[in-house]
Design a protein around this motif. Structure first.
Motif, PDB file in Angstrom:
ATOM      1  N   ALA A   1     -19.533  44.062  74.117  1.00  0.00           N
ATOM      2  CA  ALA A   1     -19.566  43.331  75.395  1.00  0.00           C
ATOM      3  C   ALA A   1     -18.179  42.791  75.724  1.00  0.00           C
ATOM      4  CB  ALA A   1     -20.582  42.188  75.317  1.00  0.00           C
ATOM      5  N   ALA A   2     -17.493  42.244  74.725  1.00  0.00           N
ATOM      6  CA  ALA A   2     -16.152  41.708  74.949  1.00  0.00           C
ATOM      7  C   ALA A   2     -15.165  42.825  75.286  1.00  0.00           C
ATOM      8  CB  ALA A   2     -15.687  40.922  73.726  1.00  0.00           C
ATOM      9  N   ASP A   3     -15.330  43.991  74.657  1.00  0.00           N
ATOM     10  CA  ASP A   3     -14.444  45.125  74.948  1.00  0.00           C
ATOM     11  C   ASP A   3     -14.703  45.686  76.345  1.00  0.00           C
ATOM     12  OD1 ASP A   3     -13.236  44.932  72.482  1.00  0.00           O
ATOM     13  OD2 ASP A   3     -14.430  46.539  71.572  1.00  0.00           O
TER      14      ASP A   3
ATOM     15  N   LEU B   1     -15.818  36.296  76.120  1.00  0.00           N
ATOM     16  CA  LEU B   1     -15.083  35.828  74.947  1.00  0.00           C
ATOM     17  C   LEU B   1     -15.703  36.383  73.669  1.00  0.00           C
ATOM     18  CD1 LEU B   1     -14.788  32.091  75.983  1.00  0.00           C
ATOM     19  CD2 LEU B   1     -12.984  33.815  76.115  1.00  0.00           C
ATOM     20  N   ARG B   2     -14.916  36.474  72.642  1.00  0.00           N
ATOM     21  CA  ARG B   2     -15.404  36.847  71.311  1.00  0.00           C
ATOM     22  C   ARG B   2     -16.292  35.715  70.789  1.00  0.00           C
ATOM     23  NH1 ARG B   2     -14.271  41.989  70.858  1.00  0.00           N
ATOM     24  NH2 ARG B   2     -12.150  42.547  71.343  1.00  0.00           N
ATOM     25  N   PRO B   3     -17.247  36.035  69.919  1.00  0.00           N
ATOM     26  CA  PRO B   3     -18.153  34.997  69.410  1.00  0.00           C
ATOM     27  C   PRO B   3     -17.434  33.792  68.794  1.00  0.00           C
ATOM     28  CG  PRO B   3     -19.004  37.155  68.847  1.00  0.00           C
ATOM     29  CD  PRO B   3     -17.645  37.377  69.454  1.00  0.00           C
ATOM     30  N   ARG B   4     -16.361  34.017  68.039  1.00  0.00           N
ATOM     31  CA  ARG B   4     -15.649  32.894  67.414  1.00  0.00           C
ATOM     32  C   ARG B   4     -15.054  31.960  68.464  1.00  0.00           C
ATOM     33  NH1 ARG B   4     -12.705  37.516  66.472  1.00  0.00           N
ATOM     34  NH2 ARG B   4     -10.680  37.604  67.483  1.00  0.00           N
ATOM     35  N   HIS B   5     -14.651  32.516  69.606  1.00  0.00           N
ATOM     36  CA  HIS B   5     -14.114  31.700  70.687  1.00  0.00           C
ATOM     37  C   HIS B   5     -15.223  30.871  71.335  1.00  0.00           C
ATOM     38  CE1 HIS B   5     -10.862  34.993  70.972  1.00  0.00           C
ATOM     39  NE2 HIS B   5     -10.413  34.001  70.229  1.00  0.00           N
ATOM     40  N   VAL B   6     -16.376  31.523  71.533  1.00  0.00           N
ATOM     41  CA  VAL B   6     -17.511  30.829  72.154  1.00  0.00           C
ATOM     42  C   VAL B   6     -17.926  29.627  71.304  1.00  0.00           C
ATOM     43  CG1 VAL B   6     -19.943  31.041  72.820  1.00  0.00           C
ATOM     44  CG2 VAL B   6     -18.333  32.875  73.368  1.00  0.00           C
ATOM     45  N   ILE B   7     -17.999  29.816  69.986  1.00  0.00           N
ATOM     46  CA  ILE B   7     -18.416  28.727  69.099  1.00  0.00           C
ATOM     47  C   ILE B   7     -17.425  27.574  69.169  1.00  0.00           C
ATOM     48  CG2 ILE B   7     -18.773  28.076  66.675  1.00  0.00           C
ATOM     49  CD1 ILE B   7     -21.090  29.684  67.841  1.00  0.00           C
ATOM     50  N   ALA B   8     -16.132  27.867  69.159  1.00  0.00           N
ATOM     51  CA  ALA B   8     -15.116  26.808  69.231  1.00  0.00           C
ATOM     52  C   ALA B   8     -15.240  26.032  70.537  1.00  0.00           C
ATOM     53  CB  ALA B   8     -13.717  27.401  69.083  1.00  0.00           C
ATOM     54  N   LEU B   9     -15.381  26.750  71.645  1.00  0.00           N
ATOM     55  CA  LEU B   9     -15.511  26.074  72.942  1.00  0.00           C
ATOM     56  C   LEU B   9     -16.809  25.278  73.024  1.00  0.00           C
ATOM     57  CD1 LEU B   9     -14.156  28.816  75.389  1.00  0.00           C
ATOM     58  CD2 LEU B   9     -12.929  26.888  74.358  1.00  0.00           C
ATOM     59  N   GLU B  10     -17.864  25.818  72.426  1.00  0.00           N
ATOM     60  CA  GLU B  10     -19.150  25.115  72.418  1.00  0.00           C
ATOM     61  C   GLU B  10     -19.056  23.797  71.655  1.00  0.00           C
ATOM     62  OE1 GLU B  10     -23.044  26.865  70.722  1.00  0.00           O
ATOM     63  OE2 GLU B  10     -22.648  27.794  72.679  1.00  0.00           O
ATOM     64  N   LEU B  11     -18.374  23.818  70.523  1.00  0.00           N
ATOM     65  CA  LEU B  11     -18.185  22.577  69.753  1.00  0.00           C
ATOM     66  C   LEU B  11     -17.430  21.545  70.576  1.00  0.00           C
ATOM     67  CD1 LEU B  11     -17.348  23.968  66.221  1.00  0.00           C
ATOM     68  CD2 LEU B  11     -19.211  22.396  66.780  1.00  0.00           C
TER      69      LEU B  11
ATOM     70  N   ARG C   1     -15.690  27.152  82.265  1.00  0.00           N
ATOM     71  CA  ARG C   1     -16.152  28.309  83.051  1.00  0.00           C
ATOM     72  C   ARG C   1     -16.227  29.571  82.195  1.00  0.00           C
ATOM     73  NH1 ARG C   1     -12.769  25.690  86.629  1.00  0.00           N
ATOM     74  NH2 ARG C   1     -11.054  27.149  86.236  1.00  0.00           N
ATOM     75  N   ALA C   2     -15.231  29.793  81.358  1.00  0.00           N
ATOM     76  CA  ALA C   2     -15.228  30.978  80.492  1.00  0.00           C
ATOM     77  C   ALA C   2     -16.395  30.927  79.513  1.00  0.00           C
ATOM     78  CB  ALA C   2     -13.905  31.081  79.740  1.00  0.00           C
TER      79      ALA C   2
END
Length: 151
Positions: free
Chosen positions: A26-28, A34-44, A102-103
């Motif tokens: 999906a990211a490609d 965003l990549r899953p690791r990015h989503v988790i960081a932003l979610e935190l 937003r991202a």
């Protein structure tokens, strides 16, 4: 050890592989996802508010050098801001930006579509239960992995 329970780690690893492949595709395919690791960081950051770089790394269970790389990527894309802590100039405080919000929302929507396919055999209530259980385990595992404070 709990007797008569199935092995969860191999199953979770297998499901993680399936999920990771779908998420990376999906990211490609969509450069706004965003990549899953990015989503988790932003979610935190969304859920907990501004955090020190060290605390964010601990919450993500990442080595400090990996935290720096992750934050460099997110900062480069304008999704978060790092500033020196005015009370302790040695520390950086990480804050989610409006672009980051937003991202995260766009990516979360895309990941819900993937989850709908992967977890199609579960009801909404079952999915909530799985989420709640895994969230609890993840929080406990992160606490257990945190090093003991030194005196």
């Amino acid at each position: 050890m709990v007797a008569d329970t199935p092995e969860l780690v191999p199953l979770l690893a297998h499901l993680a592989r399936i999920s990771r492949r779908a998420a990376e595709r999906a990211a490609d395919d969509d450069d706004t996802t965003l990549r899953p690791r990015h989503v988790i960081a932003l979610e935190l950051l969304r859920d907990r508010g501004p955090m020190s770089q060290r605390d964010l790394g601990a919450a993500l269970s990442l080595d400090p050098s990996n935290v720096v790389g992750l934050l460099n990527e997110l900062e480069r894309d304008g999704l978060l801001e790092r500033r020196r802590d005015p009370r302790d100039r040695r520390r950086h405080v990480v804050t989610l930006s409006a672009s980051g919000v937003r991202a995260h929302e766009r990516s979360a929507h895309r990941y819900r579509e993937i989850e709908d396919r992967i977890f199609a055999s579960l009801t909404a209530a079952e999915r909530r239960a799985v989420h709640d259980l895994l969230s609890r385990v993840a929080a406990d595992a992160a606490d257990a992995a945190r090093p003991e404070p030194r005196d």
